[in-house]
Motif scaffolding. Sequence first.
Motif, PDB file in Angstrom:
ATOM      1  N   ALA A 144       9.628   2.541  -1.710  1.00 18.01           N
ATOM      2  CA  ALA A 144       8.896   3.504  -1.728  1.00 18.01           C
ATOM      3  C   ALA A 144       7.824   3.762  -1.129  1.00 18.01           C
ATOM      4  O   ALA A 144       7.582   3.270   0.213  1.00 18.01           O
ATOM      5  CB  ALA A 144       7.205   2.859  -2.764  1.00 18.01           C
ATOM      6  N   ARG A 205      13.227   0.394  -5.615  1.00 18.23           N
ATOM      7  CA  ARG A 205      11.832  -0.285  -5.470  1.00 18.23           C
ATOM      8  C   ARG A 205      10.664   1.633  -5.338  1.00 18.23           C
ATOM      9  O   ARG A 205      10.046   1.470  -4.353  1.00 18.23           O
ATOM     10  CB  ARG A 205      11.206  -0.978  -4.394  1.00 18.23           C
ATOM     11  CG  ARG A 205      11.730  -2.157  -5.092  1.00 18.23           C
ATOM     12  CD  ARG A 205      11.500  -2.568  -3.613  1.00 18.23           C
ATOM     13  NE  ARG A 205      10.576  -3.539  -3.465  1.00 18.23           N
ATOM     14  CZ  ARG A 205       9.614  -4.025  -5.045  1.00 18.23           C
ATOM     15  NH1 ARG A 205      10.453  -4.943  -5.358  1.00 18.23           N
ATOM     16  NH2 ARG A 205       8.388  -4.321  -4.297  1.00 18.23           N
ATOM     17  N   LEU A 207       8.083   4.911  -6.302  1.00 11.89           N
ATOM     18  CA  LEU A 207       7.559   4.860  -6.303  1.00 11.89           C
ATOM     19  C   LEU A 207       6.499   4.938  -7.994  1.00 11.89           C
ATOM     20  O   LEU A 207       6.219   4.520  -8.309  1.00 11.89           O
ATOM     21  CB  LEU A 207       6.055   5.752  -5.498  1.00 11.89           C
ATOM     22  CG  LEU A 207       5.723   6.464  -4.407  1.00 11.89           C
ATOM     23  CD1 LEU A 207       5.266   7.576  -4.080  1.00 11.89           C
ATOM     24  CD2 LEU A 207       4.869   5.902  -4.137  1.00 11.89           C
ATOM     25  N   ARG A 210       7.287   0.918  -9.431  1.00 12.12           N
ATOM     26  CA  ARG A 210       6.538   0.166  -8.320  1.00 12.12           C
ATOM     27  C   ARG A 210       4.898   0.874  -8.895  1.00 12.12           C
ATOM     28  O   ARG A 210       4.837  -0.339  -9.150  1.00 12.12           O
ATOM     29  CB  ARG A 210       6.614   0.319  -6.759  1.00 12.12           C
ATOM     30  CG  ARG A 210       7.717  -0.338  -6.547  1.00 12.12           C
ATOM     31  CD  ARG A 210       7.799  -0.899  -4.685  1.00 12.12           C
ATOM     32  NE  ARG A 210       6.436  -1.259  -5.028  1.00 12.12           N
ATOM     33  CZ  ARG A 210       5.754  -2.230  -3.501  1.00 12.12           C
ATOM     34  NH1 ARG A 210       6.498  -1.701  -2.534  1.00 12.12           N
ATOM     35  NH2 ARG A 210       5.164  -2.332  -3.495  1.00 12.12           N
ATOM     36  N   TYR A 211       4.809   2.093  -8.964  1.00  6.00           N
ATOM     37  CA  TYR A 211       3.409   2.152  -9.573  1.00  6.00           C
ATOM     38  C   TYR A 211       3.023   3.375 -10.770  1.00  6.00           C
ATOM     39  O   TYR A 211       1.879   3.635 -11.269  1.00  6.00           O
ATOM     40  CB  TYR A 211       2.551   2.770  -8.282  1.00  6.00           C
ATOM     41  CG  TYR A 211       2.978   2.356  -7.043  1.00  6.00           C
ATOM     42  CD1 TYR A 211       1.797   1.176  -6.763  1.00  6.00           C
ATOM     43  CD2 TYR A 211       3.603   2.827  -5.762  1.00  6.00           C
ATOM     44  CE1 TYR A 211       1.846   0.622  -5.829  1.00  6.00           C
ATOM     45  CE2 TYR A 211       3.266   2.135  -4.313  1.00  6.00           C
ATOM     46  CZ  TYR A 211       2.607   0.941  -4.819  1.00  6.00           C
ATOM     47  OH  TYR A 211       3.306  -0.392  -3.251  1.00  6.00           O
ATOM     48  N   GLY A 212       4.528   3.879 -11.279  1.00  4.26           N
ATOM     49  CA  GLY A 212       4.309   4.145 -12.273  1.00  4.26           C
ATOM     50  C   GLY A 212       4.421   6.092 -12.372  1.00  4.26           C
ATOM     51  O   GLY A 212       4.201   6.260 -11.092  1.00  4.26           O
ATOM     52  N   PHE A 215       0.231   7.779 -11.177  1.00  3.42           N
ATOM     53  CA  PHE A 215       0.311   7.483  -9.968  1.00  3.42           C
ATOM     54  C   PHE A 215       0.995   8.557  -7.942  1.00  3.42           C
ATOM     55  O   PHE A 215       0.176   8.640  -7.696  1.00  3.42           O
ATOM     56  CB  PHE A 215       0.717   6.364  -9.155  1.00  3.42           C
ATOM     57  CG  PHE A 215       0.184   5.703  -7.556  1.00  3.42           C
ATOM     58  CD1 PHE A 215      -1.088   5.437  -7.034  1.00  3.42           C
ATOM     59  CD2 PHE A 215       1.486   6.112  -6.597  1.00  3.42           C
ATOM     60  CE1 PHE A 215      -1.961   5.553  -6.003  1.00  3.42           C
ATOM     61  CE2 PHE A 215       1.323   5.369  -5.086  1.00  3.42           C
ATOM     62  CZ  PHE A 215      -0.256   5.331  -4.509  1.00  3.42           C
ATOM     63  N   THR A 216       2.328   8.577  -9.360  1.00  7.17           N
ATOM     64  CA  THR A 216       3.588   9.663  -8.219  1.00  7.17           C
ATOM     65  C   THR A 216       3.342  11.225  -7.973  1.00  7.17           C
ATOM     66  O   THR A 216       2.686  11.427  -7.877  1.00  7.17           O
ATOM     67  CB  THR A 216       4.260   8.938  -8.704  1.00  7.17           C
ATOM     68  OG1 THR A 216       4.689   8.177  -8.809  1.00  7.17           O
ATOM     69  CG2 THR A 216       5.450  10.328  -7.873  1.00  7.17           C
ATOM     70  N   CYS A 219       0.512  11.923  -6.350  1.00  2.00           N
ATOM     71  CA  CYS A 219       0.918  11.748  -4.776  1.00  2.00           C
ATOM     72  C   CYS A 219       1.009  13.055  -4.248  1.00  2.00           C
ATOM     73  O   CYS A 219       0.805  13.455  -3.566  1.00  2.00           O
ATOM     74  CB  CYS A 219       1.464  10.964  -4.810  1.00  2.00           C
ATOM     75  SG  CYS A 219       1.145   8.569  -4.285  1.00  2.00           S
TER      76      CYS A 219
END
Length: 301
Positions: A144, A205, A207, A210-212, A215-216, A219
């Motif tokens: 990620a 793995r 973004l 790992r974080y959904g 969240f992406t 970013c």
Amino acid sequence: MLNRRNRLILLKTISLISIVRGYNILVIVLAQYLAAIYILSPNLPLREVILDSNLFVIVLSSALVIAGGYIINSFYDSEKDLINKPQKSMLDRLVRQRTKIYAYFVLNFIGVLLASYVSFKAALFFASYVFGIWLYSHRLKKIAFLGNFVSATLAIAPFFAVFVYYRNFELVIFVHALFLFLLILSREMVKDMENIAGDLAQNYRTLPVRYGNRFTKWCISALILLALIPAFLLIRYFDVGYMYLYFIACSLLLLLFLFLLWRSSTKEHYVWLHNIIKFIIVSGVFGILLIDVDLVLNRIL
């Protein structure tokens, strides 16, 4: 009508072009030459720049190594692409994995060998570039953010080879490079959301994995807002000729992109977002001509 053998050869040729993404390489080659002509050496005669054998070798080495990079990336992503891009994957599979590896080594060897014609430093740069692409494709792309960051860095590295050749390190070039880097980094994250199904299946793995996606999206939004800063600086404080019109249009399009980003939820939506950023990047290549319209007209006429 083509017989079966010739039809198979044609399909394999199309498959190989698809694997190395020939259209992307053509855009990169064009961008390198336009940057050399209109940004890095505007005072040199057009003929002198175009016929510069060292520049030609740098651009050709870039094209060969990038083509090799696409091949090794396709090699490692073959299973994932069956899920994310089934139609393209079936076309790409017309070329055997063994043939891909053979072409990968040949293209990289020729690219580095040609670079040694310019200098040992150029050969070392391209050898390091080859290693960087392999490391990214083999391992780093599964991590990620780090994979996104390395991918964006590798994407702009060939342009720095041209900048170093002309020893042109003006601040405006780095501001422009920062704008391009942030756009490419954003595009990589959008691609991760677009390809989340295959990434999940192959244990990448990224973004979104790992974080959904939410969240992406935060970013990506941060990167797009950051990209507006160099765009503003290029409009307000640097002499970019009529290219300021490009940056104004891009800023408006990026704001639209942000609006669409937060309303997107399907793969089709993310493909559209990916294409918007790709359009901004490709149009920027032709936008170089706006830096000095008089120079362009004088060199054409």
